[in-house]
Write a protein that holds these residues in place. Structure first.
Motif, mmCIF file in Angstrom:
data_model
loop_
_atom_site.group_PDB
_atom_site.id
_atom_site.type_symbol
_atom_site.label_atom_id
_atom_site.label_comp_id
_atom_site.label_asym_id
_atom_site.label_seq_id
_atom_site.Cartn_x
_atom_site.Cartn_y
_atom_site.Cartn_z
ATOM 1 N N VAL A 1 51.898 59.062 33.534
ATOM 2 C CA VAL A 1 52.276 59.584 34.894
ATOM 3 C C VAL A 1 51.350 58.689 36.031
ATOM 4 C CG1 VAL A 1 49.995 61.042 34.975
ATOM 5 C CG2 VAL A 1 51.893 61.595 36.506
ATOM 6 N N GLN A 2 52.274 58.503 36.978
ATOM 7 C CA GLN A 2 51.943 57.494 38.126
ATOM 8 C C GLN A 2 51.816 58.131 39.550
ATOM 9 O OE1 GLN A 2 51.607 54.089 37.359
ATOM 10 N NE2 GLN A 2 51.576 54.863 35.226
ATOM 11 N N LEU A 3 52.164 59.484 39.543
ATOM 12 C CA LEU A 3 52.325 60.116 40.836
ATOM 13 C C LEU A 3 51.401 61.391 40.651
ATOM 14 C CD1 LEU A 3 56.177 59.891 41.772
ATOM 15 C CD2 LEU A 3 54.131 58.339 42.538
ATOM 16 N N CYS A 4 50.830 61.711 41.922
ATOM 17 C CA CYS A 4 50.357 63.074 42.107
ATOM 18 C C CYS A 4 51.349 64.166 42.153
ATOM 19 C CB CYS A 4 49.198 63.284 43.139
ATOM 20 S SG CYS A 4 50.416 63.013 44.789
ATOM 21 N N ILE A 5 50.839 65.272 41.865
ATOM 22 C CA ILE A 5 51.900 66.550 41.885
ATOM 23 C C ILE A 5 52.565 66.725 43.162
ATOM 24 C CG2 ILE A 5 52.122 69.037 42.055
ATOM 25 C CD1 ILE A 5 49.577 69.029 40.099
ATOM 26 N N LYS A 6 52.067 66.251 44.384
ATOM 27 C CA LYS A 6 52.772 66.480 45.681
ATOM 28 C C LYS A 6 53.618 65.519 45.601
ATOM 29 C CE LYS A 6 52.189 66.096 50.678
ATOM 30 N NZ LYS A 6 51.572 64.856 51.308
ATOM 31 N N CYS A 7 53.221 63.991 45.600
ATOM 32 C CA CYS A 7 54.366 62.943 45.523
ATOM 33 C C CYS A 7 55.437 63.360 44.522
ATOM 34 C CB CYS A 7 53.644 61.564 45.263
ATOM 35 S SG CYS A 7 52.684 61.248 46.627
ATOM 36 N N GLN A 8 55.039 63.738 43.265
ATOM 37 C CA GLN A 8 56.161 63.959 42.187
ATOM 38 C C GLN A 8 57.195 65.048 42.707
ATOM 39 O OE1 GLN A 8 56.362 62.283 39.072
ATOM 40 N NE2 GLN A 8 58.560 63.384 39.119
ATOM 41 N N ALA A 9 56.460 66.007 43.185
ATOM 42 C CA ALA A 9 57.684 67.249 43.834
ATOM 43 C C ALA A 9 58.487 66.499 45.184
ATOM 44 C CB ALA A 9 56.655 68.204 44.477
ATOM 45 N N GLU A 10 58.107 65.858 45.822
ATOM 46 C CA GLU A 10 58.786 65.240 46.994
ATOM 47 C C GLU A 10 59.936 64.133 46.277
ATOM 48 O OE1 GLU A 10 56.191 63.022 49.586
ATOM 49 O OE2 GLU A 10 55.023 64.782 50.303
ATOM 50 N N LEU A 11 59.669 63.439 45.261
ATOM 51 C CA LEU A 11 60.598 62.657 44.694
ATOM 52 C C LEU A 11 61.542 63.415 44.075
ATOM 53 C CD1 LEU A 11 61.009 59.854 43.560
ATOM 54 C CD2 LEU A 11 59.956 60.380 41.709
#
Length: 88
Positions: A57-67
């Motif tokens: 995993v490279q992204l936090c939950i917030k950034c993953q959700a935005e992606l």
């Protein structure tokens, strides 16, 4: 039962090919390796539970959700084509 120019099982062959391509596209998006301690996008710490649950995993939950909200739209492939295109 096939009709016209198609062989027996042609429809199933098209379905299988489409499914194989979708699986391959999904596999290309998988990450592996060591998880980042901090989000590569915003720099916030990634919780240890997330790092253990999702290898690489490279992204936090917030950034993953935005992606994922702006995610990739894949259009289906029309393998059969229209009758008009076949008659030309």
């Amino acid at each position: 039962m096939a009709g016209g120019w198609s062989k027996d099982g042609a429809v199933q062959d098209q379905i299988d090919a489409s499914l194989d391509e979708a699986v391959e596209r999904a596999r290309q998006h998988l990450v592996s390796g060591e998880s980042a301690r901090d989000c590569v996008e915003c720099g916030l710490a990634i919780p240890e539970a997330r790092r253990k649950a999702i290898p690489g995993v490279q992204l936090c939950i917030k950034c993953q959700a935005e992606l994922e909200v702006g995610g990739e739209q894949t259009a289906g492939i029309n393998r059969r084509g229209s009758k008009g295109s076949q008659l030309r």
